[in-house]
Design a protein around this motif. Structure first.
Motif, PDB file in Angstrom:
ATOM      1  N   ALA A   1     -68.296  31.997 -39.638  1.00 48.59           N
ATOM      2  CA  ALA A   1     -68.843  31.430 -40.871  1.00 48.59           C
ATOM      3  C   ALA A   1     -68.035  31.845 -42.103  1.00 48.59           C
ATOM      4  O   ALA A   1     -68.344  31.414 -43.211  1.00 48.59           O
ATOM      5  CB  ALA A   1     -70.296  31.853 -41.039  1.00 48.59           C
TER       6      ALA A   1
ATOM      7  N   TYR B   1     -67.162  35.249 -42.920  1.00 46.79           N
ATOM      8  CA  TYR B   1     -67.407  36.610 -43.402  1.00 46.79           C
ATOM      9  C   TYR B   1     -66.615  37.627 -42.578  1.00 46.79           C
ATOM     10  O   TYR B   1     -66.336  37.403 -41.404  1.00 46.79           O
ATOM     11  CB  TYR B   1     -68.909  36.926 -43.327  1.00 46.79           C
ATOM     12  CG  TYR B   1     -69.728  36.025 -44.203  1.00 46.79           C
ATOM     13  CD1 TYR B   1     -69.896  36.304 -45.554  1.00 46.79           C
ATOM     14  CD2 TYR B   1     -70.300  34.858 -43.705  1.00 46.79           C
ATOM     15  CE1 TYR B   1     -70.619  35.463 -46.378  1.00 46.79           C
ATOM     16  CE2 TYR B   1     -71.019  34.004 -44.518  1.00 46.79           C
ATOM     17  CZ  TYR B   1     -71.181  34.308 -45.852  1.00 46.79           C
ATOM     18  OH  TYR B   1     -71.886  33.459 -46.674  1.00 46.79           O
TER      19      TYR B   1
ATOM     20  N   GLN C   1     -79.666  34.111 -40.223  1.00 47.05           N
ATOM     21  CA  GLN C   1     -78.933  35.156 -40.929  1.00 47.05           C
ATOM     22  C   GLN C   1     -77.702  34.598 -41.639  1.00 47.05           C
ATOM     23  O   GLN C   1     -77.376  35.020 -42.760  1.00 47.05           O
ATOM     24  CB  GLN C   1     -78.565  36.275 -39.949  1.00 47.05           C
ATOM     25  CG  GLN C   1     -79.787  37.045 -39.464  1.00 47.05           C
ATOM     26  CD  GLN C   1     -79.504  37.956 -38.289  1.00 47.05           C
ATOM     27  OE1 GLN C   1     -78.361  38.310 -38.014  1.00 47.05           O
ATOM     28  NE2 GLN C   1     -80.549  38.348 -37.574  1.00 47.05           N
ATOM     29  N   VAL C   2     -77.022  33.661 -41.025  1.00 42.13           N
ATOM     30  CA  VAL C   2     -75.888  33.013 -41.692  1.00 42.13           C
ATOM     31  C   VAL C   2     -76.375  32.238 -42.910  1.00 42.13           C
ATOM     32  O   VAL C   2     -75.741  32.274 -43.980  1.00 42.13           O
ATOM     33  CB  VAL C   2     -75.122  32.099 -40.720  1.00 42.13           C
ATOM     34  CG1 VAL C   2     -74.101  31.239 -41.478  1.00 42.13           C
ATOM     35  CG2 VAL C   2     -74.410  32.931 -39.656  1.00 42.13           C
TER      36      VAL C   2
ATOM     37  N   ASP D   1     -75.156  32.811 -46.717  1.00 39.49           N
ATOM     38  CA  ASP D   1     -74.620  31.705 -47.515  1.00 39.49           C
ATOM     39  C   ASP D   1     -75.345  31.589 -48.866  1.00 39.49           C
ATOM     40  O   ASP D   1     -74.768  31.119 -49.853  1.00 39.49           O
ATOM     41  CB  ASP D   1     -74.738  30.399 -46.756  1.00 39.49           C
ATOM     42  CG  ASP D   1     -73.736  30.296 -45.601  1.00 39.49           C
ATOM     43  OD1 ASP D   1     -72.768  31.073 -45.586  1.00 39.49           O
ATOM     44  OD2 ASP D   1     -73.930  29.426 -44.728  1.00 39.49           O
TER      45      ASP D   1
ATOM     46  N   ARG E   1     -70.186  35.305 -34.826  1.00 36.78           N
ATOM     47  CA  ARG E   1     -70.773  34.187 -35.561  1.00 36.78           C
ATOM     48  C   ARG E   1     -70.577  34.357 -37.068  1.00 36.78           C
ATOM     49  O   ARG E   1     -70.317  33.391 -37.781  1.00 36.78           O
ATOM     50  CB  ARG E   1     -72.262  34.071 -35.237  1.00 36.78           C
ATOM     51  CG  ARG E   1     -72.540  33.653 -33.810  1.00 36.78           C
ATOM     52  CD  ARG E   1     -71.984  32.265 -33.491  1.00 36.78           C
ATOM     53  NE  ARG E   1     -72.312  31.867 -32.150  1.00 36.78           N
ATOM     54  CZ  ARG E   1     -73.448  31.240 -31.819  1.00 36.78           C
ATOM     55  NH1 ARG E   1     -74.329  30.926 -32.759  1.00 36.78           N
ATOM     56  NH2 ARG E   1     -73.688  30.925 -30.575  1.00 36.78           N
ATOM     57  N   PHE E   2     -70.729  35.576 -37.561  1.00 39.49           N
ATOM     58  CA  PHE E   2     -70.521  35.803 -38.990  1.00 39.49           C
ATOM     59  C   PHE E   2     -69.064  35.549 -39.376  1.00 39.49           C
ATOM     60  O   PHE E   2     -68.776  34.957 -40.422  1.00 39.49           O
ATOM     61  CB  PHE E   2     -70.930  37.228 -39.375  1.00 39.49           C
ATOM     62  CG  PHE E   2     -72.385  37.529 -39.143  1.00 39.49           C
ATOM     63  CD1 PHE E   2     -73.355  36.551 -39.275  1.00 39.49           C
ATOM     64  CD2 PHE E   2     -72.792  38.803 -38.784  1.00 39.49           C
ATOM     65  CE1 PHE E   2     -74.706  36.824 -39.064  1.00 39.49           C
ATOM     66  CE2 PHE E   2     -74.132  39.098 -38.564  1.00 39.49           C
ATOM     67  CZ  PHE E   2     -75.087  38.103 -38.706  1.00 39.49           C
TER      68      PHE E   2
END
Length: 265
Positions: A23, A25, A252-253, A257, A19-20
């Motif tokens: 996004a 990262y 957390q995302v 951000d 997921r990171f």
């Protein structure tokens, strides 16, 4: 990104890392020495100082990667690794931010969460393991998780199904650890460093946590001048799966951000 007590990166960290990465990262997910894909003999030896050294090595390696901005490295840790992420960031002094999920923050609180019979068994085997190490015999082992009253570090009713449920089918996971760590845990209080950290910190607490009790973690988090506290009505192992995972990873995302935005990179 580092995991918890005796856990390996395949036990749920890949889902967070994906997921990171989606996004925007970059993620460096590692196993501690003596566990998983990392080297180290004897196997299943958990040393808090060595694991903190592994965090320092991971941070240094991340900074050495050409595609990584060395000024924007974030420590992400879960459970026992959540406490490590806090301490590693405090020791390093240049980490951009910290995310600590269902973190182990107080050895005293975690030991008190054990029933007295289990605590006595863990202590006895820990002493036996230290004695074995002194005469260079193989380690005396205890379980990482077990049923109530068994000789294991985590014996709450949800511990064994929750922890072992994170192990991928077919993965050769070993549910044991050198018992000496049972003598180290009561004196380890990583939550205290939150008062010292000046980088942005996100602490994600599971209110029904049977392994890393929420009350003390919340107290530590409220002392952190740069700490944001988020609370979830779940147990310690629920945050890795299902709706609890979706809520936590989205939060957390959002935090990333805000504190290490990708604009311009």
């Amino acid at each position: 990104m580092g995991h918890g007590l005796g856990a390996v990166k395949e036990m749920g960290l890949d889902a967070f890392a994906e997921r990171f990465c989606d996004a925007g990262y970059a993620c460096l997910v590692f196993d501690y020495r003596h566990f998983g894909d990392s080297d180290g003999r004897p196997r299943q030896l958990l040393s808090i100082p060595r694991q903190l050294d592994d965090w320092a090595a991971a941070i240094a390696y991340a900074r050495s990667i050409d595609a990584v901005d060395a000024t924007r490295v974030v420590c992400w840790g879960s459970s026992f690794g959540g406490g490590h992420a806090m301490v590693a960031a405090a020791r390093d002094g240049r980490v951009a931010a910290v995310i600590a999920q269902c973190p182990f923050t107080s050895g005293t609180a975690s030991v008190l969460a054990l029933d007295p019979r289990t605590a006595l068994k863990v202590t006895a085997r820990g002493i036996a393991d230290v004695a074995a190490a002194a005469v260079r015999r193989k380690p005396v082992m205890i379980g990482l998780v077990g049923r109530p009253h068994e000789s294991a570090l985590m014996t709450a009713p949800d511990a064994a199904p929750g922890y072992l449920g994170l192990v991928p089918q077919g993965y050769p996971f070993v549910n044991e650890v050198a018992a000496r760590v049972g003598l180290q845990i009561p004196f380890h209080h990583p939550g205290r460093v939150l008062a010292e950290l000046r980088c942005p910190v996100l602490v994600c607490v599971c209110d029904d946590d049977s392994v890393a009790p929420a009350r003390q973690t919340v107290r530590y988090a409220r002392r952190g001048p740069t700490t944001q506290l988020l609370r979830y009505p779940t147990g310690h192992f629920d945050i890795y799966v299902g709706d609890a995972f979706e809520e936590a990873v989205a939060d957390q995302v959002d935090f990333l951000d805000r504190v290490v935005p990708l604009a311009g990179f």
